[in-house]
Design a protein around this motif. Structure first.
Motif, PDB file in Angstrom:
ATOM      1  N   UNK A   1      -8.167  20.057  14.537  1.00 36.67           N
ATOM      2  CA  UNK A   1      -8.492  19.227  15.701  1.00 36.67           C
ATOM      3  C   UNK A   1      -9.707  18.334  15.472  1.00 36.67           C
ATOM      4  N   UNK A   2     -10.578  18.754  14.585  1.00 36.42           N
ATOM      5  CA  UNK A   2     -11.806  18.002  14.342  1.00 36.42           C
ATOM      6  C   UNK A   2     -11.746  17.086  13.128  1.00 36.42           C
ATOM      7  N   UNK A   3     -10.592  17.001  12.481  1.00 39.51           N
ATOM      8  CA  UNK A   3     -10.461  16.113  11.324  1.00 39.51           C
ATOM      9  C   UNK A   3     -10.082  14.710  11.785  1.00 39.51           C
ATOM     10  N   UNK A   4     -10.617  13.687  11.125  1.00 40.52           N
ATOM     11  CA  UNK A   4     -10.279  12.311  11.506  1.00 40.52           C
ATOM     12  C   UNK A   4      -8.846  11.953  11.097  1.00 40.52           C
ATOM     13  N   UNK A   5      -8.055  11.495  12.044  1.00 39.42           N
ATOM     14  CA  UNK A   5      -6.642  11.179  11.790  1.00 39.42           C
ATOM     15  C   UNK A   5      -6.485  10.128  10.706  1.00 39.42           C
ATOM     16  N   UNK A   6      -7.416   9.208  10.599  1.00 37.76           N
ATOM     17  CA  UNK A   6      -7.305   8.135   9.600  1.00 37.76           C
ATOM     18  C   UNK A   6      -7.377   8.675   8.167  1.00 37.76           C
ATOM     19  N   UNK A   7      -7.878   9.895   7.997  1.00 34.83           N
ATOM     20  CA  UNK A   7      -8.018  10.488   6.668  1.00 34.83           C
ATOM     21  C   UNK A   7      -6.865  11.413   6.291  1.00 34.83           C
ATOM     22  N   UNK A   8      -5.923  11.624   7.219  1.00 38.31           N
ATOM     23  CA  UNK A   8      -4.826  12.580   7.003  1.00 38.31           C
ATOM     24  C   UNK A   8      -3.479  11.891   7.229  1.00 38.31           C
TER      25      UNK A   8
END
Length: 191
Positions: A147-154
């Motif tokens: 939930x805390x990971x940036x979507x642009x990086x995944x």
């Protein structure tokens, strides 16, 4: 002298048939062949030149297979010392330049790696199911981390989990795309 170590083979791609050692079954568990085959059939050509991150490395068989299927690099995290030695040995026996192994706690190390990547990654969670002491809350910790990971990086988050564990529909910026069961195990894909 006979080799009593446990092994698993790479099922497809350029390293097909390559044998990898497995760590002790008391600290890790191997992914079923049918589950692994389904995963790579689903990802197929999407892995070409991608970055793949295996959050709980174990033997490294998933990340190594991802590179075998076209990913340009795989990163692994492994906390257990004996499993980490096997992971490093497996990666070195396949290709010393396509893999990075990081020893330590996934929950502490993963966010910095994700933030440093120039290319969005495929993130694979295969947490140690609740057969190990202290692992009761591992899924919630993985959900919180995601939930805390940036979507642009995944590009995609994939969970291998116990079935019929109910997976959340939404994890931060990620939405459950599909779940596929294989006996007592399942794969859930978030995009």
């Amino acid at each position: 002298m006979k080799d009593n170590a446990l092994h698993v083979s790479i099922g497809g791609g350029k390293y097909r048939g390559k044998k990898l050692k497995l760590p002790s079954l008391s600290t890790t568990r191997s992914t079923k062949s049918i589950l692994k085959e389904s995963l790579f059939n689903t990802l197929q050509f999407d892995l070409c030149d991608a970055v793949f991150v295996e959050a709980f490395g174990g033997s490294g068989s998933i990340g190594i297979e991802a590179v075998s299927h076209g990913a340009k690099h795989a990163y692994f995290f492994e906390k257990d010392t004996a499993a980490f030695r096997v992971l490093e040995e497996n990666c070195a026996s396949v290709d010393k330049t396509s893999f990075t192994c990081k020893r330590g706690n996934t929950f502490e190390l993963l966010p910095a790696l994700i933030a440093s990547l120039a290319t969005p990654a495929y993130l694979y969670f295969d947490p140690p199911f609740s057969f190990r002491e202290g692992m009761n809350e591992v899924y919630q910790a993985c959900f919180d981390l995601t939930q805390n990971l940036p979507a642009k990086s995944i590009r995609m988050v994939i969970f291998e989990h116990m079935y019929p564990l109910e997976m959340p529909q939404i994890l931060g910026d990620f939405t459950l795309h599909k779940t596929k069961a294989f006996g007592k195990s399942a794969l859930s894909y978030y995009m």
